[in-house]
Design a protein around this motif. Structure first.
Motif, PDB file in Angstrom:
ATOM      1  N   HIS A  92       0.837  -1.204   0.000  1.00 27.89           N
ATOM      2  CA  HIS A  92       0.000   0.000   0.000  1.00 27.89           C
ATOM      3  C   HIS A  92       0.877   1.261   0.000  1.00 27.89           C
ATOM      4  CE1 HIS A  92      -3.331   2.637   0.645  1.00 27.89           C
ATOM      5  NE2 HIS A  92      -3.032   2.905   1.915  1.00 27.89           N
ATOM      6  N   ALA A  93       1.963   1.232   0.766  1.00 27.55           N
ATOM      7  CA  ALA A  93       2.870   2.378   0.812  1.00 27.55           C
ATOM      8  C   ALA A  93       3.486   2.645  -0.555  1.00 27.55           C
ATOM      9  CB  ALA A  93       3.969   2.129   1.845  1.00 27.55           C
ATOM     10  N   GLN A  94       3.829   1.587  -1.268  1.00 26.61           N
ATOM     11  CA  GLN A  94       4.408   1.755  -2.596  1.00 26.61           C
ATOM     12  C   GLN A  94       3.406   2.363  -3.572  1.00 26.61           C
ATOM     13  OE1 GLN A  94       5.638  -2.314  -3.021  1.00 26.61           O
ATOM     14  NE2 GLN A  94       7.691  -1.933  -2.194  1.00 26.61           N
ATOM     15  N   ARG A  95       2.126   1.998  -3.428  1.00 25.14           N
ATOM     16  CA  ARG A  95       1.085   2.624  -4.266  1.00 25.14           C
ATOM     17  C   ARG A  95       0.980   4.112  -3.959  1.00 25.14           C
ATOM     18  NH1 ARG A  95      -1.977  -2.242  -3.244  1.00 25.14           N
ATOM     19  NH2 ARG A  95      -3.023  -1.176  -1.508  1.00 25.14           N
ATOM     20  N   LEU A  96       1.009   4.459  -2.684  1.00 23.14           N
ATOM     21  CA  LEU A  96       0.934   5.868  -2.296  1.00 23.14           C
ATOM     22  C   LEU A  96       2.138   6.641  -2.830  1.00 23.14           C
ATOM     23  CD1 LEU A  96      -0.284   5.603   1.426  1.00 23.14           C
ATOM     24  CD2 LEU A  96      -1.652   6.085  -0.604  1.00 23.14           C
ATOM     25  N   GLN A  97       3.303   6.015  -2.798  1.00 22.90           N
ATOM     26  CA  GLN A  97       4.503   6.670  -3.300  1.00 22.90           C
ATOM     27  C   GLN A  97       4.386   6.957  -4.801  1.00 22.90           C
ATOM     28  OE1 GLN A  97       8.165   4.453  -2.689  1.00 22.90           O
ATOM     29  NE2 GLN A  97       9.291   6.362  -2.493  1.00 22.90           N
ATOM     30  N   GLU A  98       3.855   6.004  -5.543  1.00 16.71           N
ATOM     31  CA  GLU A  98       3.643   6.210  -6.981  1.00 16.71           C
ATOM     32  C   GLU A  98       2.661   7.352  -7.227  1.00 16.71           C
ATOM     33  OE1 GLU A  98       2.360   2.443  -8.436  1.00 16.71           O
ATOM     34  OE2 GLU A  98       4.338   1.506  -8.221  1.00 16.71           O
ATOM     35  N   GLU A  99       1.625   7.436  -6.398  1.00 18.08           N
ATOM     36  CA  GLU A  99       0.648   8.513  -6.542  1.00 18.08           C
ATOM     37  C   GLU A  99       1.273   9.876  -6.238  1.00 18.08           C
ATOM     38  OE1 GLU A  99      -2.570   7.347  -4.023  1.00 18.08           O
ATOM     39  OE2 GLU A  99      -3.034   5.543  -5.205  1.00 18.08           O
ATOM     40  N   LEU A 100       2.152   9.929  -5.238  1.00 18.80           N
ATOM     41  CA  LEU A 100       2.844  11.176  -4.922  1.00 18.80           C
ATOM     42  C   LEU A 100       3.749  11.599  -6.069  1.00 18.80           C
ATOM     43  CD1 LEU A 100       3.896  10.746  -1.164  1.00 18.80           C
ATOM     44  CD2 LEU A 100       2.358  12.482  -2.079  1.00 18.80           C
ATOM     45  N   GLN A 101       4.419  10.623  -6.673  1.00 20.36           N
ATOM     46  CA  GLN A 101       5.313  10.939  -7.788  1.00 20.36           C
ATOM     47  C   GLN A 101       4.532  11.415  -9.007  1.00 20.36           C
ATOM     48  OE1 GLN A 101       7.332   7.180  -8.052  1.00 20.36           O
ATOM     49  NE2 GLN A 101       8.899   7.738  -6.546  1.00 20.36           N
ATOM     50  N   ALA A 102       3.332  10.822  -9.195  1.00 20.41           N
ATOM     51  CA  ALA A 102       2.510  11.215 -10.347  1.00 20.41           C
ATOM     52  C   ALA A 102       1.845  12.563 -10.136  1.00 20.41           C
ATOM     53  CB  ALA A 102       1.453  10.139 -10.609  1.00 20.41           C
ATOM     54  N   LYS A 103       1.487  12.841  -8.875  1.00 22.11           N
ATOM     55  CA  LYS A 103       0.772  14.093  -8.593  1.00 22.11           C
ATOM     56  C   LYS A 103       1.168  14.589  -7.210  1.00 22.11           C
ATOM     57  CE  LYS A 103      -3.839  16.176  -8.328  1.00 22.11           C
ATOM     58  NZ  LYS A 103      -5.304  15.919  -8.352  1.00 22.11           N
ATOM     59  N   SER A 104       2.043  15.560  -7.175  1.00 21.87           N
ATOM     60  CA  SER A 104       2.480  16.148  -5.909  1.00 21.87           C
ATOM     61  C   SER A 104       1.294  16.772  -5.182  1.00 21.87           C
ATOM     62  CB  SER A 104       3.550  17.207  -6.173  1.00 21.87           C
ATOM     63  OG  SER A 104       3.969  17.795  -4.969  1.00 21.87           O
ATOM     64  N   GLY A 105       1.241  16.558  -3.861  1.00 21.52           N
ATOM     65  CA  GLY A 105       0.152  17.117  -3.068  1.00 21.52           C
ATOM     66  C   GLY A 105      -1.096  16.272  -3.051  1.00 21.52           C
ATOM     67  N   SER A 106      -1.015  15.043  -3.623  1.00 19.61           N
ATOM     68  CA  SER A 106      -2.208  14.188  -3.663  1.00 19.61           C
ATOM     69  C   SER A 106      -2.514  13.536  -2.322  1.00 19.61           C
ATOM     70  CB  SER A 106      -2.029  13.097  -4.728  1.00 19.61           C
ATOM     71  OG  SER A 106      -0.854  12.338  -4.494  1.00 19.61           O
ATOM     72  N   HIS A 107      -1.595  13.652  -1.363  1.00 22.32           N
ATOM     73  CA  HIS A 107      -1.794  13.093  -0.021  1.00 22.32           C
ATOM     74  C   HIS A 107      -1.336  14.112   1.019  1.00 22.32           C
ATOM     75  CE1 HIS A 107      -2.976   9.116  -1.433  1.00 22.32           C
ATOM     76  NE2 HIS A 107      -2.004   9.193  -2.324  1.00 22.32           N
ATOM     77  N   PRO A 108      -1.745  13.948   2.265  1.00 22.53           N
ATOM     78  CA  PRO A 108      -1.396  14.935   3.294  1.00 22.53           C
ATOM     79  C   PRO A 108       0.038  14.810   3.811  1.00 22.53           C
ATOM     80  CG  PRO A 108      -2.757  13.214   4.252  1.00 22.53           C
ATOM     81  CD  PRO A 108      -2.704  12.944   2.778  1.00 22.53           C
ATOM     82  N   PHE A 109       0.948  14.331   2.986  1.00 22.37           N
ATOM     83  CA  PHE A 109       2.363  14.205   3.355  1.00 22.37           C
ATOM     84  C   PHE A 109       3.163  14.287   2.056  1.00 22.37           C
ATOM     85  CE2 PHE A 109       0.088  10.143   3.450  1.00 22.37           C
ATOM     86  CZ  PHE A 109       0.653   9.475   2.382  1.00 22.37           C
ATOM     87  N   ASP A 110       4.454  14.597   2.196  1.00 20.99           N
ATOM     88  CA  ASP A 110       5.300  14.810   1.021  1.00 20.99           C
ATOM     89  C   ASP A 110       6.115  13.589   0.626  1.00 20.99           C
ATOM     90  OD1 ASP A 110       4.473  17.481   0.886  1.00 20.99           O
ATOM     91  OD2 ASP A 110       6.015  18.091   2.337  1.00 20.99           O
ATOM     92  N   GLU A 111       6.301  12.651   1.553  1.00 19.78           N
ATOM     93  CA  GLU A 111       7.135  11.484   1.263  1.00 19.78           C
ATOM     94  C   GLU A 111       6.678  10.295   2.097  1.00 19.78           C
ATOM     95  OE1 GLU A 111      11.210  11.678   2.601  1.00 19.78           O
ATOM     96  OE2 GLU A 111      10.703  13.054   4.242  1.00 19.78           O
ATOM     97  N   ILE A 112       7.082   9.112   1.629  1.00 12.13           N
ATOM     98  CA  ILE A 112       6.856   7.889   2.389  1.00 12.13           C
ATOM     99  C   ILE A 112       8.115   7.603   3.196  1.00 12.13           C
ATOM    100  CG2 ILE A 112       6.374   5.420   2.258  1.00 12.13           C
ATOM    101  CD1 ILE A 112       4.032   7.075   1.360  1.00 12.13           C
ATOM    102  N   LEU A 113       7.966   7.408   4.493  1.00 12.02           N
ATOM    103  CA  LEU A 113       9.091   7.088   5.362  1.00 12.02           C
ATOM    104  C   LEU A 113       8.995   5.611   5.752  1.00 12.02           C
ATOM    105  CD1 LEU A 113       9.181  10.280   7.570  1.00 12.02           C
ATOM    106  CD2 LEU A 113      11.054   9.436   6.149  1.00 12.02           C
TER     107      LEU A 113
END
Length: 505
Positions: free
Chosen positions: A51-72
């Motif tokens: 799930h984290a990897q999916r979120l990371q791909e979404e962040l890379q595709a669209k900055s600001g798509s989640h309430p955080f800037d990176e996956i830790l």
């Protein structure tokens, strides 16, 4: 000493699949092994990480798509992925070994330390044809095993032999190798600590054995009580399980405790009395963060008690992935095997030879880890500064995160005496537990999912490591770089308060 009769050997049956009765046997064999694969689980890279990897791909595709800037990724002990720098001396030697044609160039001596150049020559002279891209002996290059044995002897104060060393691609293949040899059927059991590193439960399942749990005592800092182990052995035997070995992880993963010497002596005595192979996971031996404890190998403890190879059968695991080096991607490690008869050793070698050999860079790194620069070497001061800087920073990070978890409502967290993890206990509200059950999730997995979606912080649910029924935990590494720890604490605290308010009874 264990003999050949104590081990299972892989039997290969050549079946005539044109005959229905043989094909049925083949189908049964396939179904049995498929079932073992299905039973195998590895939570550290499980559904939360996917799930984290999916979120990371979404962040890379669209900055600001989640309430955080990176996956830790606080889910796995992978230091360099989170910014830890490799040890300079180790990398210099590796680079020179992989490109020996530059060793005689003048500019090389300006770019590389003299002791790194000397060490590279020494290592290359131990490799047939100086060919780092060629296969080696199946146990590993003899000269490198000599170096590792000398390092073990220096560490423990007792002799070690190169013939006892099997170099592997990290410690994990060594664990699999021993499980393959120890386990004959589901009637064979391996004692494992609970909580445990999921490699062990996965490997036992994959090789068709039975995990016999012994519970660490959270109330005493994840203490290992031999009385608890004895109780579990007796119960397993009453159920027809032949208990063949015990896994002890020291320092602990995921629990971070460091065993006291007296406790280790008790374990050695227990193994001798019960005839158990002692599988000692000692990959975090450099990661000690408290002044009142130090690492002692089980080999050192057993030899200091007067026990030799004829008394106790012992396998010790080490890896280049942990410690202060954190070279996970280089896949280096070894196991030291003692107390086995010659015919069993022959079978261990046979299994090792099926894989041809471990990678040469990992072998070189394992030798460097066990023989780093010494006082007087040109690289010693810079090496010591790098090593001490990493370990002292890890200790500070562990303390900061421990304090942060203990400040949260309904959370208790034991001290991380060693290793790379904290394993806090979550005392979750009844409504949160019911919400988790409604979506058929473990409560700690529910919490970890919500934490990830809100903050981008990846932790592993305690249910993936095993825990006392009715308790819930998460495992969090201490590996994010030190400058990021305050932000992690801030986001964790805000999330937890909101979570507790949402589900408060």
């Amino acid at each position: 000493m264990w003999t050949i009769g104590a081990f299972s050997l892989l039997t290969v049956c050549f079946l005539d699949t044109s005959k229905r009765e043989d094909f049925s046997i083949w189908e049964i064999w396939c179904a049995s092994h498929l079932n073992q694969v299905l039973k195998c689980e590895y939570a550290v890279r499980g559904e939360i990480v996917t799930h984290a990897q999916r979120l990371q791909e979404e962040l890379q595709a669209k900055s600001g798509s989640h309430p955080f800037d990176e996956i830790l990724y606080c889910n796995i002990g992978n230091p360099q992925s989170l910014g830890q720098q490799p040890i300079t001396f180790f990398r210099e030697v590796l680079a020179l070994c992989d490109h020996p044609s530059i060793l005689d160039r003048d500019e090389t001596h300006a770019l590389f330390s003299a002791d790194a150049v000397a060490r590279a020559w020494q290592i290359l002279d131990q490799i047939p044809g100086r060919a780092t891209g060629a296969y080696s002996h199946s146990q590993g290059i003899k000269g490198l095993r000599d170096t590792i044995a000398a390092g073990i002897a220096d560490r423990d104060g007792f002799p070690a032999k190169a013939d006892d060393i099997f170099l592997t691609d990290g410690a994990s293949p060594a664990v699999h190798m021993m499980m393959q040899l120890l386990l004959r059927s589901e009637n064979d059991g391996i004692l494992c600590p609970i909580p445990q590193y999921p490699l062990y439960s996965a490997s036992i399942a994959l090789h068709g054995g039975t995990l016999v749990p012994y519970y660490l005592d959270e109330a005493t800092g994840w203490g290992l009580e031999v009385s608890e182990v004895k109780k579990q052995v007796e119960e397993a035997r009453s159920n027809g399980i032949v208990v063949r070995a015990i896994v002890v992880i020291n320092p602990g993963n995921p629990t971070g405790q460091v065993l006291a010497e007296d406790n280790q002596r008790e374990i050695v005595e227990f193994c001798i009395k019960e005839g158990l192979v002692l599988l000692a996971d000692e990959v975090y031996q450099e990661n000690i963060y408290v002044d009142d404890k130090k690492f002692n190998s089980f080999k050192k403890i057993s030899r200091s008690m007067g026990y030799g190879e004829e008394d106790i059968t012992l396998v010790s695991y080490q890896s280049v992935s942990k410690g202060y080096y954190g070279e996970c991607g280089k896949r280096g490690g070894y196991m030291e095997v003692t107390g086995f008869s010659a015919d069993v050793r022959e079978q261990i070698y046979k299994v090792a030879s099926v894989n041809l050999c471990s990678n040469i860079s990992g072998q070189i790194l394992a030798s460097l880890v066990m023989n780093p620069p010494k006082a007087g070497d040109e690289s010693f001061d810079s090496f010591s500064a790098e090593k001490d800087g990493i370990l002292s920073s890890l200790a500070r990070r562990a303390k900061t995160l421990e304090d942060a978890f203990n400040s949260l409502e309904g959370v208790t967290c034991n001290k991380a005496e060693g290793a790379m993890y904290l394993f806090p206990c979550l005392h979750l509200p009844r409504k949160a537990i019911e919400a988790a059950k409604a979506i058929k999730a473990a409560p700690d997995a529910f919490y970890a999912h919500r934490l990830l979606d809100a903050t981008g912080i990846v932790v592993v649910p305690g249910s993936g490591f095993g825990q006392v029924p009715g308790t819930w935990h998460i495992r969090c590494t201490i590996l994010p770089q030190e400058e990021k720890i305050p932000s992690i604490v801030s986001h964790l605290t805000a999330f937890h308060q909101a979570f507790m308010d949402e589900f408060r009874d």
